[in-house]
Write an enzyme that holds these catalytic residues in place. Structure first.
Site, PDB file in Angstrom:
ATOM      1  N   SER A 189      -3.807   4.244  -1.410  1.00 11.48           N
ATOM      2  CA  SER A 189      -2.508   5.280  -1.273  1.00 11.48           C
ATOM      3  C   SER A 189      -3.097   6.694  -1.624  1.00 11.48           C
ATOM      4  CB  SER A 189      -1.687   4.792  -2.277  1.00 11.48           C
ATOM      5  OG  SER A 189      -2.186   4.457  -3.414  1.00 11.48           O
ATOM      6  N   HIS A 217       1.198   2.374   3.458  1.00 11.78           N
ATOM      7  CA  HIS A 217       0.830   3.648   4.131  1.00 11.78           C
ATOM      8  C   HIS A 217       0.319   3.281   5.516  1.00 11.78           C
ATOM      9  CE1 HIS A 217       1.477   6.122   0.496  1.00 11.78           C
ATOM     10  NE2 HIS A 217       0.887   5.028   0.181  1.00 11.78           N
ATOM     11  N   LYS A 253       8.148   5.171   3.210  1.00  9.33           N
ATOM     12  CA  LYS A 253       7.125   6.008   3.596  1.00  9.33           C
ATOM     13  C   LYS A 253       7.284   6.473   5.014  1.00  9.33           C
ATOM     14  CE  LYS A 253       4.880   5.015  -0.326  1.00  9.33           C
ATOM     15  NZ  LYS A 253       4.311   4.098  -1.319  1.00  9.33           N
TER      16      LYS A 253
HETATM   17  C1  LIG Z   1       4.336   3.544  -2.777  1.00 14.51           C
HETATM   18  C2  LIG Z   1       3.675   2.245  -2.776  1.00 14.51           C
HETATM   19  C3  LIG Z   1       4.170   1.114  -3.245  1.00 14.51           C
HETATM   20  C4  LIG Z   1       5.666   1.056  -3.870  1.00 14.51           C
HETATM   21  O1  LIG Z   1       6.592   1.215  -3.100  1.00 14.51           O
HETATM   22  P1  LIG Z   1       8.129   1.773  -3.333  1.00 14.51           P
HETATM   23  O2  LIG Z   1       9.042   1.452  -2.247  1.00 14.51           O
HETATM   24  O3  LIG Z   1       7.821   3.196  -3.572  1.00 14.51           O
HETATM   25  O4  LIG Z   1       8.419   1.024  -4.812  1.00 14.51           O
HETATM   26  C5  LIG Z   1       3.557  -0.159  -3.310  1.00 14.51           C
HETATM   27  N1  LIG Z   1       2.458  -0.207  -2.760  1.00 14.51           N
HETATM   28  C6  LIG Z   1       1.770   0.972  -2.108  1.00 14.51           C
HETATM   29  C7  LIG Z   1       0.426   0.806  -1.724  1.00 14.51           C
HETATM   30  C8  LIG Z   1       2.344   2.078  -2.100  1.00 14.51           C
HETATM   31  O5  LIG Z   1       1.693   3.122  -1.787  1.00 14.51           O
END
Ligand SMILES: *Cc1c(COP(=O)(O)O)cnc(C)c1O
Length: 411
Positions: A189, A217, A253
């Site tokens: 990330s 992502h 995302k």
């Molecule tokens: C953003 C993210 C999460 C958490 O997801 P949310 O829905 O924002 O709680 C988990 N793993 C990765 C790799 C992330 O980038």
């Protein structure tokens, strides 16, 4: 003030002194590329809305339709009375899209990772994890009580050593054999690089370990049809399995909504329905969000040009950065996450503030989000950026870095 608050205050003071204090900026209106932030217009280069869908009116319309039909609240946990047809339809569409038998909807990626790891692992099991995994995988591992083995970033030989060490006779947490689970981000990330998924899939099947891939992502971004990391890597030529046992991705995302899902076998999903505590004991997400995510998935499938434009923007950024001598730690793969690592917190804060002054929003990312000494601007590109916005950011970065160099001399 009591002793407890004194302690908090002292720690806050320390954070401030170390340039690690964080504050929020307030957005007015829709999320997107052009936004009003703290009362000023700016171009957003620090969002995970990679396809420009968060503010898309079609998602809002889908949510509104579901709001009218189903109201706002989920009303209860899914196992009690909160499981709505909107949830069911989304789960079915997601499972079909990622070509797994079943999918289970969670209210966030955090909840999914904590719930899965806590459900599947116990004290006598082993979790093998990349050192740069997302915080939710780290905390989920801790919560499970399993032995936690950190492996150097993307180090396949390190994963193999850990898998070999984890083998051995013994009784696992459920009275069956000891479990070994390997967990990794698919696209890291804060670095934007990719896990060695084909190698990990092969290793896990060799050593009888389970593989959990967090594709927060990559989902909807990577691969010809947006199936994410699963599609980015071509399937293995022989009949070896080419998908991880547990695939997890988020809906907040690239899909531009909120929530997450876990996809896998019938047995895995049924097990999680019985045992994933963050799912069992949590109110079902609003049905309207599921409807919006469903509409978003439809757009992801029917508008591949969004991914093409995103890739073009990533290429434009990388080429432009190279021409201007901006040392972006560009991963070898074209993911929308392009980190500019400066190291020192004060430098990153200064550059981020300098850019914001000029209308470019790129947040400063500092420890504990990234390891000490690797503070960075995490520049993220979107399908919604225009070419001239990308060029404009590059020019602003080049100028900002020059001013920063003067600052450095003065310091
Ligand atoms: C953003 C993210 C999460 C958490 O997801 P949310 O829905 O924002 O709680 C988990 N793993 C990765 C790799 C992330 O980038």
């Amino acid at each position: 003030m009591n002793v407890f608050e004194e302690g908090l205050r002292a720690e806050l003071t320390q954070l401030r002194a170390a340039n690690l204090y964080r504050v929020r900026r307030t957005v007015r209106g829709r999320h997107g590329v052009e936004m009003e932030v703290d009362g000023r217009r700016c171009i957003n280069f620090c969002s995970n809305d990679y396809l420009g869908l968060a503010g898309d009116s079609r998602l809002a319309r889908a949510a509104r339709r579901a709001l009218v039909e189903s109201g706002v609240g989920g009303g209860a946990a899914a196992l009690v009375s909160g499981y709505n047809t909107e949830h069911r339809k989304l789960e079915e569409a997601l499972a079909e899209f990622v070509r797994r038998p079943r999918a289970l909807l969670f209210s966030s990626g955090w909840a999914a990772n904590l719930g899965v790891l806590r459900a599947l692992l116990g004290k006598s099991d082993t979790l093998i994890a990349d050192e740069l995994n997302h915080a939710s995988l780290i905390d989920g591992g801790r919560l499970s009580g399993a032995k936690y083995v950190r492996v150097a970033h993307r180090d396949v030989a390190g994963f193999e050593r850990a898998l070999r060490d984890a083998q051995g006779p013994g009784v696992g947490s459920r009275g069956s054999e000891q479990q070994t689970l390997v967990a990794t981000d698919a696209v890291f990330s804060m670095d934007g690089d990719l896990a060695p998924l084909p190698e990990l899939i092969t290793l896990c099947s060799q050593y009888g370990a389970t593989l959990l891939v967090d594709d927060a992502h990559g989902f909807a971004v990577l691969g010809k049809t947006g199936r994410g990391a699963l599609e980015y890597f071509p399937p293995s030529p022989d009949s070896r399995p080419s998908t991880p046992d547990i695939y997890m991705a988020t809906l907040g995302k690239a899909l531009g909504v909120a929530g997450a899902f876990v996809a896998g076998s019938e047995t895995l999903i049924e097990y999680l329905i019985q045992r994933a505590r963050t799912w069992v004991f949590s109110t079902a997400p609003p049905p309207a969000l599921a409807a919006a995510a469903h509409e978003s998935l439809r757009i992801v499938r029917s508008e591949p040009e969004r991914r093409h434009v995103l890739l073009k923007n990533v290429e434009r950024f990388r080429t432009g950065a190279a021409q201007l001598g901006i040392d972006v730690d560009a991963p070898q793969v074209p993911t929308p996450i392009q980190p500019l690592i400066l190291g020192r917190e004060d430098k990153v804060l200064a550059l981020s503030a300098d850019l914001f002054e000029r209308g470019w929003w790129v947040a400063a990312i500092r420890p504990p989000t990234v390891p000490p000494g690797t503070s960075r601007l995490r520049i993220t590109l979107s399908a919604a950026h225009t070419g001239s916005q990308v060029d404009g950011l590059l020019e602003a970065l080049a100028a900002g870095l020059k001013r920063l160099a003067h600052l450095d001399v003065a310091a």
